[in-house]
Write a protein that holds these residues in place. Structure first.
Motif, short mmCIF file in Angstrom:
data_model
loop_
_atom_site.label_atom_id
_atom_site.label_comp_id
_atom_site.label_asym_id
_atom_site.label_seq_id
_atom_site.Cartn_x
_atom_site.Cartn_y
_atom_site.Cartn_z
N UNK A 1 -0.10 13.98 -9.65
CA UNK A 1 0.91 15.02 -9.89
C UNK A 1 1.47 15.66 -8.64
N UNK A 2 1.47 14.92 -7.51
CA UNK A 2 1.97 15.47 -6.26
C UNK A 2 3.48 15.48 -6.17
N UNK A 3 4.00 16.27 -5.25
CA UNK A 3 5.45 16.33 -5.01
C UNK A 3 5.91 15.05 -4.31
N UNK A 4 7.21 14.80 -4.24
CA UNK A 4 7.70 13.64 -3.49
C UNK A 4 7.28 13.66 -2.02
N UNK A 5 7.23 14.85 -1.41
CA UNK A 5 6.79 14.94 -0.02
C UNK A 5 5.30 14.59 0.08
N UNK B 1 0.83 -1.21 0.00
CA UNK B 1 0.00 0.00 0.00
C UNK B 1 0.86 1.26 0.00
N UNK B 2 1.98 1.22 0.70
CA UNK B 2 2.87 2.38 0.72
C UNK B 2 3.40 2.65 -0.69
N UNK B 3 3.89 1.60 -1.35
CA UNK B 3 4.41 1.77 -2.71
C UNK B 3 3.35 2.23 -3.69
N UNK C 1 0.99 10.81 1.39
CA UNK C 1 -0.15 10.09 0.85
C UNK C 1 0.03 8.60 1.08
N UNK C 2 1.25 8.11 0.84
CA UNK C 2 1.55 6.70 1.08
C UNK C 2 1.40 6.33 2.55
N UNK D 1 3.08 19.71 4.45
CA UNK D 1 1.82 19.15 3.97
C UNK D 1 0.73 19.48 4.98
N UNK D 2 -0.07 20.50 4.70
CA UNK D 2 -0.97 21.04 5.72
C UNK D 2 -2.42 20.58 5.59
N UNK D 3 -2.94 20.47 4.37
CA UNK D 3 -4.39 20.29 4.23
C UNK D 3 -4.82 18.85 4.01
N UNK D 4 -4.24 18.18 3.03
CA UNK D 4 -4.72 16.83 2.68
C UNK D 4 -4.62 15.83 3.82
N UNK D 5 -3.48 15.71 4.53
CA UNK D 5 -3.41 14.72 5.61
C UNK D 5 -4.45 14.96 6.70
N UNK D 6 -4.67 16.22 7.08
CA UNK D 6 -5.66 16.52 8.12
C UNK D 6 -7.07 16.13 7.66
N UNK D 7 -7.40 16.48 6.41
CA UNK D 7 -8.72 16.13 5.88
C UNK D 7 -8.88 14.62 5.75
N UNK D 8 -7.80 13.95 5.35
CA UNK D 8 -7.84 12.49 5.21
C UNK D 8 -8.11 11.83 6.56
N UNK D 9 -7.44 12.29 7.60
CA UNK D 9 -7.64 11.68 8.92
C UNK D 9 -9.10 11.84 9.37
N UNK D 10 -9.67 13.01 9.16
CA UNK D 10 -11.07 13.21 9.52
C UNK D 10 -11.98 12.31 8.70
N UNK D 11 -11.77 12.26 7.40
CA UNK D 11 -12.60 11.43 6.53
C UNK D 11 -12.47 9.95 6.90
N UNK D 12 -11.25 9.48 7.09
CA UNK D 12 -11.05 8.08 7.43
C UNK D 12 -11.72 7.72 8.75
N UNK D 13 -11.62 8.61 9.73
CA UNK D 13 -12.24 8.33 11.03
C UNK D 13 -13.76 8.23 10.91
#
Length: 323
Positions: A89-93, A76-78, A98-99, A288-300
């Motif tokens: 089209x995201x940056x390496x960070x 899943x990470x890969x 995301x991974x 990385x400010x927005x996507x990870x925070x939104x992802x955690x809320x959505x996943x929960x």
């Protein structure tokens, strides 16, 4: 089904309580930081120490469990890295985090409390396996990639090797893991003056950690959701447990199964969890400010449905804990 809903409902009721306490101003960000630090530095290490020191050393390294966890997490990470980098089209960070959102589960703050209700005899065993793997493999992998990109971009990052070594050497979870292994290896009988406080602190982990999760969600928003957030969520909550299920059956055909057998269902629950709570915190350090925070809320939020479905499909409340 009512039994299943009572398990998932209990977990998410405590998460909701944390959300309400923050929204009503009973707790603020500083209070959550203190509670979170307590769980990470005291309660979870006490749990790990108790789980590891109270069973034979061989039980802490179940080969089938760890092999499936390794294969699913790295797959899943890969896949997550490639998807974010090449499809979105995201940056390496961005690809690194995301991974992480697709592959690193919240085994300590959500997984342990849920297994404590569904498979109580397996909860600490599975927690020890997951947290040792996450702290020795997945988090160092994320840090290596993030620091390498930071250095490549000309940042002022520390050397990668010292950073990872310092993290491992000072991690309370890792220290508790090795202390527990040492006690188990020499067969030391600890006195009540040691086991008593350890048990009290360890038992406080579930409630405090869930309230911290809920409180942290109060500051997040769904308005930044997009195709990427939904993709990360679907991969973490659906693809990862499905892949783990397939690998468990493939290994069983070869005669390799987790021991005791109830560790198999425990592993499937652990792979179906939302991302770990430090995911947006760590991502924020690298911009990385927005996507990870939104992802955690959505996943929960979505995991209330998906985890309830996983419990129902596995029939976990009816599975004998000893396998």
């Amino acid at each position: 089904m009512l039994q299943v809903l009572s398990i998932s409902g209990t977990i998410f009721a405590l998460i909701a309580l944390g959300w309400v306490l923050v929204k009503r101003g009973v707790f603020d960000g500083k209070a959550l930081d203190v509670l979170g630090a307590y769980v990470v530095t005291c309660a979870l290490p006490a749990l790990i120490f108790r789980a590891v020191s109270s069973r034979p050393v061989s039980d802490t390294f179940d080969s089938a469990y760890l092999l499936v966890l390794l294969a699913t997490s790295l797959a899943l990470f890969g896949a997550g890295y490639w998807l974010v980098r090449h499809m979105f089209g995201g940056s390496p960070i961005a690809a690194t985090f995301g991974a992480m959102g697709m592959s690193c589960a919240n085994s300590g703050f959500v997984g342990y409390p849920m297994l404590g209700l569904a498979l109580p005899d397996m909860a600490e065993h599975a927690l020890a396996l997951n947290m040792s793997f996450e702290n020795l493999v997945m988090i160092p992998l994320v840090l290596v990639l993030a620091e390498a990109e930071k250095a490549r971009a000309g940042g002022n990052g520390t050397g990668i090797a010292p950073l990872i070594a310092r993290r491992l050497a000072t991690s309370p979870v890792i220290l508790a893991l090795f202390a527990g292994l040492a006690v188990a290896a020499i067969g030391l009988e600890l006195p009540q003056v040691v086991t008593g406080p350890v048990n009290i602190v360890a038992n406080s982990s579930a409630a405090v950690s869930l309230i911290v999760i809920g409180g942290g969600l109060a500051a997040l928003t769904l308005r930044d959701l997009g195709a990427l957030a939904w993709t990360i969520t679907a991969a973490k909550l659906l693809v990862m447990p499905a892949l783990a299920f397939a690998l468990l059956h493939a290994l069983a055909a070869l005669g390799l199964t987790p021991q005791p057998a109830a560790l198999g269902p425990a592993l499937l629950v652990m792979t179906a969890l939302p991302a770990m709570s430090i995911y947006p915190v760590l991502a924020r350090r690298y911009g990385e400010l927005t996507t990870p925070a939104a992802v955690l809320l959505l996943q929960t939020l979505v995991s209330f449905v998906t985890l309830t479905a996983v419990l129902a499909l596995l029939g976990l409340p009816q599975i004998p804990a000893g396998g």
